[in-house]
Design a protein around this motif. Sequence first.
Motif, PDB file in Angstrom:
ATOM      1  N   ILE A 117     -10.348   2.344  -1.844  1.00  0.00           N
ATOM      2  CA  ILE A 117      -9.727   1.622  -2.950  1.00  0.00           C
ATOM      3  C   ILE A 117      -8.515   2.369  -3.491  1.00  0.00           C
ATOM      4  O   ILE A 117      -8.539   3.603  -3.619  1.00  0.00           O
ATOM      5  CB  ILE A 117     -10.745   1.359  -4.075  1.00  0.00           C
ATOM      6  CG1 ILE A 117     -10.155   0.421  -5.126  1.00  0.00           C
ATOM      7  CG2 ILE A 117     -11.257   2.651  -4.690  1.00  0.00           C
ATOM      8  CD1 ILE A 117     -11.196  -0.159  -6.056  1.00  0.00           C
ATOM      9  N   TYR A 118      -7.447   1.614  -3.769  1.00  0.00           N
ATOM     10  CA  TYR A 118      -6.231   2.195  -4.330  1.00  0.00           C
ATOM     11  C   TYR A 118      -5.670   1.280  -5.407  1.00  0.00           C
ATOM     12  O   TYR A 118      -5.828   0.053  -5.343  1.00  0.00           O
ATOM     13  CB  TYR A 118      -5.176   2.408  -3.236  1.00  0.00           C
ATOM     14  CG  TYR A 118      -5.493   3.586  -2.356  1.00  0.00           C
ATOM     15  CD1 TYR A 118      -5.083   4.872  -2.706  1.00  0.00           C
ATOM     16  CD2 TYR A 118      -6.228   3.421  -1.189  1.00  0.00           C
ATOM     17  CE1 TYR A 118      -5.399   5.956  -1.911  1.00  0.00           C
ATOM     18  CE2 TYR A 118      -6.542   4.501  -0.388  1.00  0.00           C
ATOM     19  CZ  TYR A 118      -6.125   5.768  -0.753  1.00  0.00           C
ATOM     20  OH  TYR A 118      -6.445   6.847   0.033  1.00  0.00           O
ATOM     21  N   LEU A 119      -5.012   1.889  -6.379  1.00  0.00           N
ATOM     22  CA  LEU A 119      -4.350   1.156  -7.450  1.00  0.00           C
ATOM     23  C   LEU A 119      -2.845   1.228  -7.248  1.00  0.00           C
ATOM     24  O   LEU A 119      -2.288   2.306  -7.032  1.00  0.00           O
ATOM     25  CB  LEU A 119      -4.709   1.760  -8.811  1.00  0.00           C
ATOM     26  CG  LEU A 119      -6.155   1.563  -9.271  1.00  0.00           C
ATOM     27  CD1 LEU A 119      -6.444   2.439 -10.489  1.00  0.00           C
ATOM     28  CD2 LEU A 119      -6.419   0.102  -9.614  1.00  0.00           C
ATOM     29  N   THR A 120      -2.174   0.072  -7.325  1.00  0.00           N
ATOM     30  CA  THR A 120      -0.723   0.013  -7.197  1.00  0.00           C
ATOM     31  C   THR A 120      -0.167  -0.927  -8.254  1.00  0.00           C
ATOM     32  O   THR A 120      -0.872  -1.798  -8.771  1.00  0.00           O
ATOM     33  CB  THR A 120      -0.297  -0.492  -5.806  1.00  0.00           C
ATOM     34  OG1 THR A 120      -0.909  -1.765  -5.561  1.00  0.00           O
ATOM     35  CG2 THR A 120      -0.706   0.485  -4.715  1.00  0.00           C
ATOM     36  N   SER A 139       1.417  -5.685 -14.219  1.00  0.00           N
ATOM     37  CA  SER A 139       0.025  -5.734 -13.772  1.00  0.00           C
ATOM     38  C   SER A 139      -0.296  -4.529 -12.891  1.00  0.00           C
ATOM     39  O   SER A 139       0.587  -3.883 -12.336  1.00  0.00           O
ATOM     40  CB  SER A 139      -0.247  -7.029 -12.995  1.00  0.00           C
ATOM     41  OG  SER A 139       0.549  -7.078 -11.822  1.00  0.00           O
ATOM     42  N   LEU A 140      -1.574  -4.256 -12.774  1.00  0.00           N
ATOM     43  CA  LEU A 140      -2.060  -3.167 -11.927  1.00  0.00           C
ATOM     44  C   LEU A 140      -3.019  -3.771 -10.918  1.00  0.00           C
ATOM     45  O   LEU A 140      -3.947  -4.496 -11.282  1.00  0.00           O
ATOM     46  CB  LEU A 140      -2.756  -2.113 -12.776  1.00  0.00           C
ATOM     47  CG  LEU A 140      -3.040  -0.749 -12.149  1.00  0.00           C
ATOM     48  CD1 LEU A 140      -1.734  -0.080 -11.716  1.00  0.00           C
ATOM     49  CD2 LEU A 140      -3.756   0.151 -13.157  1.00  0.00           C
ATOM     50  N   VAL A 141      -2.794  -3.498  -9.636  1.00  0.00           N
ATOM     51  CA  VAL A 141      -3.569  -4.127  -8.569  1.00  0.00           C
ATOM     52  C   VAL A 141      -4.511  -3.121  -7.924  1.00  0.00           C
ATOM     53  O   VAL A 141      -4.103  -2.036  -7.519  1.00  0.00           O
ATOM     54  CB  VAL A 141      -2.623  -4.712  -7.491  1.00  0.00           C
ATOM     55  CG1 VAL A 141      -3.429  -5.360  -6.366  1.00  0.00           C
ATOM     56  CG2 VAL A 141      -1.663  -5.722  -8.114  1.00  0.00           C
ATOM     57  N   ALA A 142      -5.787  -3.498  -7.838  1.00  0.00           N
ATOM     58  CA  ALA A 142      -6.791  -2.681  -7.147  1.00  0.00           C
ATOM     59  C   ALA A 142      -7.106  -3.344  -5.817  1.00  0.00           C
ATOM     60  O   ALA A 142      -7.598  -4.476  -5.775  1.00  0.00           O
ATOM     61  CB  ALA A 142      -8.058  -2.556  -7.984  1.00  0.00           C
ATOM     62  N   GLN A 143      -6.811  -2.657  -4.719  1.00  0.00           N
ATOM     63  CA  GLN A 143      -7.068  -3.187  -3.374  1.00  0.00           C
ATOM     64  C   GLN A 143      -8.184  -2.372  -2.732  1.00  0.00           C
ATOM     65  O   GLN A 143      -8.120  -1.155  -2.685  1.00  0.00           O
ATOM     66  CB  GLN A 143      -5.808  -3.110  -2.524  1.00  0.00           C
ATOM     67  CG  GLN A 143      -6.008  -3.601  -1.093  1.00  0.00           C
ATOM     68  CD  GLN A 143      -4.708  -3.623  -0.305  1.00  0.00           C
ATOM     69  OE1 GLN A 143      -3.807  -4.394  -0.589  1.00  0.00           O
ATOM     70  NE2 GLN A 143      -4.595  -2.722   0.656  1.00  0.00           N
ATOM     71  N   LEU A 153      -6.737  -7.902 -10.135  1.00  0.00           N
ATOM     72  CA  LEU A 153      -5.564  -7.700 -10.967  1.00  0.00           C
ATOM     73  C   LEU A 153      -5.973  -7.306 -12.375  1.00  0.00           C
ATOM     74  O   LEU A 153      -6.834  -7.938 -12.981  1.00  0.00           O
ATOM     75  CB  LEU A 153      -4.735  -8.990 -11.023  1.00  0.00           C
ATOM     76  CG  LEU A 153      -3.476  -8.938 -11.888  1.00  0.00           C
ATOM     77  CD1 LEU A 153      -2.440  -8.011 -11.276  1.00  0.00           C
ATOM     78  CD2 LEU A 153      -2.910 -10.343 -12.061  1.00  0.00           C
ATOM     79  N   PHE A 154      -5.361  -6.237 -12.868  1.00  0.00           N
ATOM     80  CA  PHE A 154      -5.610  -5.784 -14.240  1.00  0.00           C
ATOM     81  C   PHE A 154      -4.344  -5.983 -15.061  1.00  0.00           C
ATOM     82  O   PHE A 154      -3.263  -5.535 -14.662  1.00  0.00           O
ATOM     83  CB  PHE A 154      -6.015  -4.300 -14.260  1.00  0.00           C
ATOM     84  CG  PHE A 154      -7.331  -4.023 -13.601  1.00  0.00           C
ATOM     85  CD1 PHE A 154      -8.504  -3.935 -14.343  1.00  0.00           C
ATOM     86  CD2 PHE A 154      -7.410  -3.852 -12.222  1.00  0.00           C
ATOM     87  CE1 PHE A 154      -9.724  -3.684 -13.729  1.00  0.00           C
ATOM     88  CE2 PHE A 154      -8.618  -3.600 -11.605  1.00  0.00           C
ATOM     89  CZ  PHE A 154      -9.786  -3.513 -12.358  1.00  0.00           C
ATOM     90  N   ALA A 197       0.842  -1.195   0.000  1.00  0.00           N
ATOM     91  CA  ALA A 197       0.000   0.000   0.000  1.00  0.00           C
ATOM     92  C   ALA A 197       0.870   1.233   0.000  1.00  0.00           C
ATOM     93  O   ALA A 197       1.539   1.545   0.967  1.00  0.00           O
ATOM     94  CB  ALA A 197      -0.920  -0.009   1.218  1.00  0.00           C
ATOM     95  N   THR A 198       0.846   1.987  -1.100  1.00  0.00           N
ATOM     96  CA  THR A 198       1.682   3.174  -1.206  1.00  0.00           C
ATOM     97  C   THR A 198       1.248   4.240  -0.215  1.00  0.00           C
ATOM     98  O   THR A 198       2.021   5.123   0.125  1.00  0.00           O
ATOM     99  CB  THR A 198       1.579   3.752  -2.624  1.00  0.00           C
ATOM    100  OG1 THR A 198       0.219   4.001  -2.918  1.00  0.00           O
ATOM    101  CG2 THR A 198       2.152   2.805  -3.639  1.00  0.00           C
ATOM    102  N   LYS A 199       0.001   4.179   0.258  1.00  0.00           N
ATOM    103  CA  LYS A 199      -0.476   5.205   1.157  1.00  0.00           C
ATOM    104  C   LYS A 199       0.157   5.121   2.538  1.00  0.00           C
ATOM    105  O   LYS A 199      -0.046   5.983   3.358  1.00  0.00           O
ATOM    106  CB  LYS A 199      -1.988   5.129   1.273  1.00  0.00           C
ATOM    107  CG  LYS A 199      -2.512   3.742   1.552  1.00  0.00           C
ATOM    108  CD  LYS A 199      -4.011   3.738   1.531  1.00  0.00           C
ATOM    109  CE  LYS A 199      -4.547   2.335   1.673  1.00  0.00           C
ATOM    110  NZ  LYS A 199      -5.982   2.299   1.737  1.00  0.00           N
ATOM    111  N   GLN A 200       0.937   4.075   2.795  1.00  0.00           N
ATOM    112  CA  GLN A 200       1.595   3.959   4.074  1.00  0.00           C
ATOM    113  C   GLN A 200       2.940   4.690   4.083  1.00  0.00           C
ATOM    114  O   GLN A 200       3.532   4.870   5.122  1.00  0.00           O
ATOM    115  CB  GLN A 200       1.845   2.480   4.411  1.00  0.00           C
ATOM    116  CG  GLN A 200       0.571   1.717   4.733  1.00  0.00           C
ATOM    117  CD  GLN A 200       0.874   0.278   5.057  1.00  0.00           C
ATOM    118  OE1 GLN A 200       1.557  -0.411   4.314  1.00  0.00           O
ATOM    119  NE2 GLN A 200       0.372  -0.178   6.178  1.00  0.00           N
TER     120      GLN A 200
END
Length: 209
Positions: free
Chosen positions: A149-152, A158-162, A182-183, A43-46
């Motif tokens: 929801i966040y995208l990393t 791949s692009l992950v939506a958590q 996963l995108f 999680a980049t928000k951390q």
Amino acid sequence: MALRRGLGIVLAMAFCVMLGACSTGKALRVEVPSVGSSPSATATKQRTISPEEAEAWEKPFTPAQIRSLLLNTDLSGLRADGADPAEIHEYLSTCARCVIALPSHEAAGERFQVFSVSTAGDSYSFASFVVRNDAGTPRIVLAVGGSDIYLTSGSDGSLVAQEAIYEPQDPMCCPSGWSVRLFRYQDGRFIEGDTFESPVDYAEPEGEK
């Protein structure tokens, strides 16, 4: 408002980007492909970012430009439950600092900017967008909505939506689990694969009372 159901979650974003003013002329439509699978993402928000990183994340388009784009975009194709396009427009129309730039994503040699729409007080994200630089014009190529929801970036481009999963009895601080999608970037589009859900174990670590 329904979008604020998960306020105060422990993984809330630690940064918010200053916005200016910008305007686009006519309304655009979101280009939304099918949706996602899931390895876990950090999680980049951390993590607290440096001013240099923040400046790099905002190029070539700033949060102010993306806010203006979203206000002039038909978001009816927005994926995921819990994100009403009308409420997103309403919120952005009154909040000038609620679009946050996230780390960019690279796939197939192309760089994409990633932005979230978050509440001003606690950075609770209820929508995230992937933006392509189309000959100097920002174009939305993926839009997802949900609870915190966040995208990393994941592995292999791949692009992950958590997204947090809240049950009716869950307090604001503590979701029951996480949904991860996963995108994959394929043929110029982000294609959604599988979806995985993981419960959160709030049990105390061994040795703690």
